[in-house]
Design a protein around this motif. Sequence first.
Motif, short mmCIF file in Angstrom:
data_model
loop_
_atom_site.label_atom_id
_atom_site.label_comp_id
_atom_site.label_asym_id
_atom_site.label_seq_id
_atom_site.Cartn_x
_atom_site.Cartn_y
_atom_site.Cartn_z
N THR A 179 0.76 -1.23 -0.04
CA THR A 179 0.02 -0.23 -0.18
C THR A 179 0.88 1.17 -0.13
O THR A 179 0.57 2.08 -0.65
CB THR A 179 -0.98 -0.02 1.20
N LEU A 180 2.01 1.16 0.84
CA LEU A 180 2.82 2.21 0.97
C LEU A 180 3.42 2.45 -0.54
O LEU A 180 3.62 3.80 -1.05
CB LEU A 180 3.93 2.30 1.91
N ALA A 181 3.92 1.34 -1.22
CA ALA A 181 4.36 1.67 -2.48
C ALA A 181 3.45 2.30 -3.42
O ALA A 181 3.94 3.16 -4.36
CB ALA A 181 4.55 0.34 -3.03
N GLN A 182 2.44 1.93 -3.34
CA GLN A 182 1.19 2.52 -4.39
C GLN A 182 0.79 4.18 -3.99
O GLN A 182 0.89 4.70 -4.80
CB GLN A 182 -0.12 1.72 -3.99
N MET A 183 1.11 4.44 -2.54
CA MET A 183 0.98 5.83 -2.28
C MET A 183 2.01 6.63 -2.66
O MET A 183 1.94 7.72 -3.49
CB MET A 183 0.74 5.67 -0.72
N LEU A 184 3.27 6.02 -2.83
CA LEU A 184 4.45 6.66 -3.33
C LEU A 184 4.39 7.05 -4.73
O LEU A 184 4.42 7.81 -5.34
CB LEU A 184 5.57 6.17 -3.06
N THR A 185 3.86 5.90 -5.36
CA THR A 185 3.52 5.91 -6.88
C THR A 185 2.50 7.15 -7.25
O THR A 185 2.79 8.09 -8.24
CB THR A 185 3.33 4.67 -7.45
N LEU A 186 1.26 6.90 -6.53
CA LEU A 186 0.43 7.47 -7.14
C LEU A 186 0.38 9.15 -6.44
O LEU A 186 -0.04 10.18 -7.20
CB LEU A 186 -0.97 7.15 -6.49
N GLY A 187 1.27 9.27 -5.68
CA GLY A 187 1.59 10.44 -4.95
C GLY A 187 2.68 11.34 -6.00
O GLY A 187 2.93 12.46 -5.73
N ASN A 188 3.02 10.52 -7.09
CA ASN A 188 4.19 10.99 -7.74
C ASN A 188 5.41 11.81 -7.02
O ASN A 188 5.78 12.76 -7.45
CB ASN A 188 3.35 12.04 -8.82
#
Length: 362
Positions: A179-188
Motif C-alpha cells: 500500500t505504501l508503494a502504491q501511495m508513493l507512486t500515485l503521489g508522484n
Amino acid sequence: TMEGGSRPGPRICEGDCAVLKRDDVFKAVPVLRRRKIIFEKQWFYLDNAIGHIYGTTFEVTSGGNLQPKKEVEEATTDTKEAGTDNRNIVDDGKSQKLTHDDIKALKDKGITGQEIVQQLIENSTTFRDKTEFAQDKYIKKKKKKYEAVITIVKPSTRILSTMYYAREPGKINHLRYDTLAQMLTLGNIRAGNKMIVMETCAGLVLGAVMERMGGYGSIIQMYPGGGPVRAATSCFGFPKHFFDNLHEFPLSKVGSLLSGTFSTETLPSEPEDSTLLEEESNGLTDEKQTSLQETEQESTTEAAMEINQTEEPETMDINAEDIEFKEQKEKENVREKQRKQWERRKKLIETAALLGEKNADG
C-alpha cells in the motif's frame, strides 16, 4: 559480494542506523561500540561489524563477537544416506547421544554452530533412518538453534516497512508495504517536488517520501498534537542535509492560515527586540518577574540567616557567589529558552509562507 566488477557498497560506520536481519526477522539498531544487542534470543556486540560492507553476514562467536561468515559448500544430497519412511522412529528423547552439558562444553570451547550441528547429526542414532525430507528438516531446525547467523543491511523503505509491519503494526496503522508503494507512486513523489505529508505512522511515510526525494525539494509535515512524530524517520539514517528542507506545521493552525487570521503572537518576538527587556526583567512577564524577585529575596534572607549563625567569613563569600551563580544560570536558561522559542516562531512563519504559496505538488 562484488557483482560484475561493481564497486563495493557503503560500509558500516559507528553511529549509523543499521538493520539486523535473520531469516525474515528485522530489527533496527544504532551502531555503537561496546553496546550489548539482543536479537532473536542472541546477544552480541556490533564492534567487529564496523568497517565491513552492508549486506555482510556474520556469525556470533564466543563472547558475543561477530565474525564474517565464511562461505561453506553445503553437503550434496546424493551422498546422504536416508531411510524410506519414518514409521520405525520412536521419539523417546534417547536418540541423541550428546547431552545438554556436552553441547555447552562445545560452545565454551568456541566451536562454531556449524560444527555443533555436524556433531549432533553424527551422534544421532536415528538420523540415518529418517527420510531425506525429515533429515533436511532436522538440519534446518538445529541450524536455527545453534548457528547464530546475522546479516547487517542498510535501512530502506522496503526493509523498514517490512520490519514495522511484522514487529509493531499498530504503530503504523497496519499500513502494508505494498500500500505504501502504491501511495508513493500515485503521489508522484520525486526529487525537486514540494510535498505536504500528513501521517500518523511514526514517521514511516515521511521517511519513504524523503528517501524518494533524495534530499531535493521541500516537505511540510502536518502534525496533530504537540509535535511531529519521527521515530521511524530516524531509523533511515538520512544525511543531515536531508532535514534542511523538512518543515512542520500544526494541524490546529491550518484553519487560521486558510482564513487569513494566522499569527505567531503566542510565541515571543525576536531576541533582538527583547535584549533591552532582558536587561530590565530577564525577559520574563511581570507576574513571573515578581515571583522570581520574591524567591530571590527569600534565598537572600535565608543566606543572611545562615551567615548570622556562623561566624566564619568564608561562608559569606561562598553564599554570595552561590546566589550570583544561580542568578547567572537562571538568566542563561531564560535566554536559551527564548532563543529556542524564537527559532520555533521563525520556522513556523517560514512554513506558513511556504503553505501560503498554495503550490504543493502533492
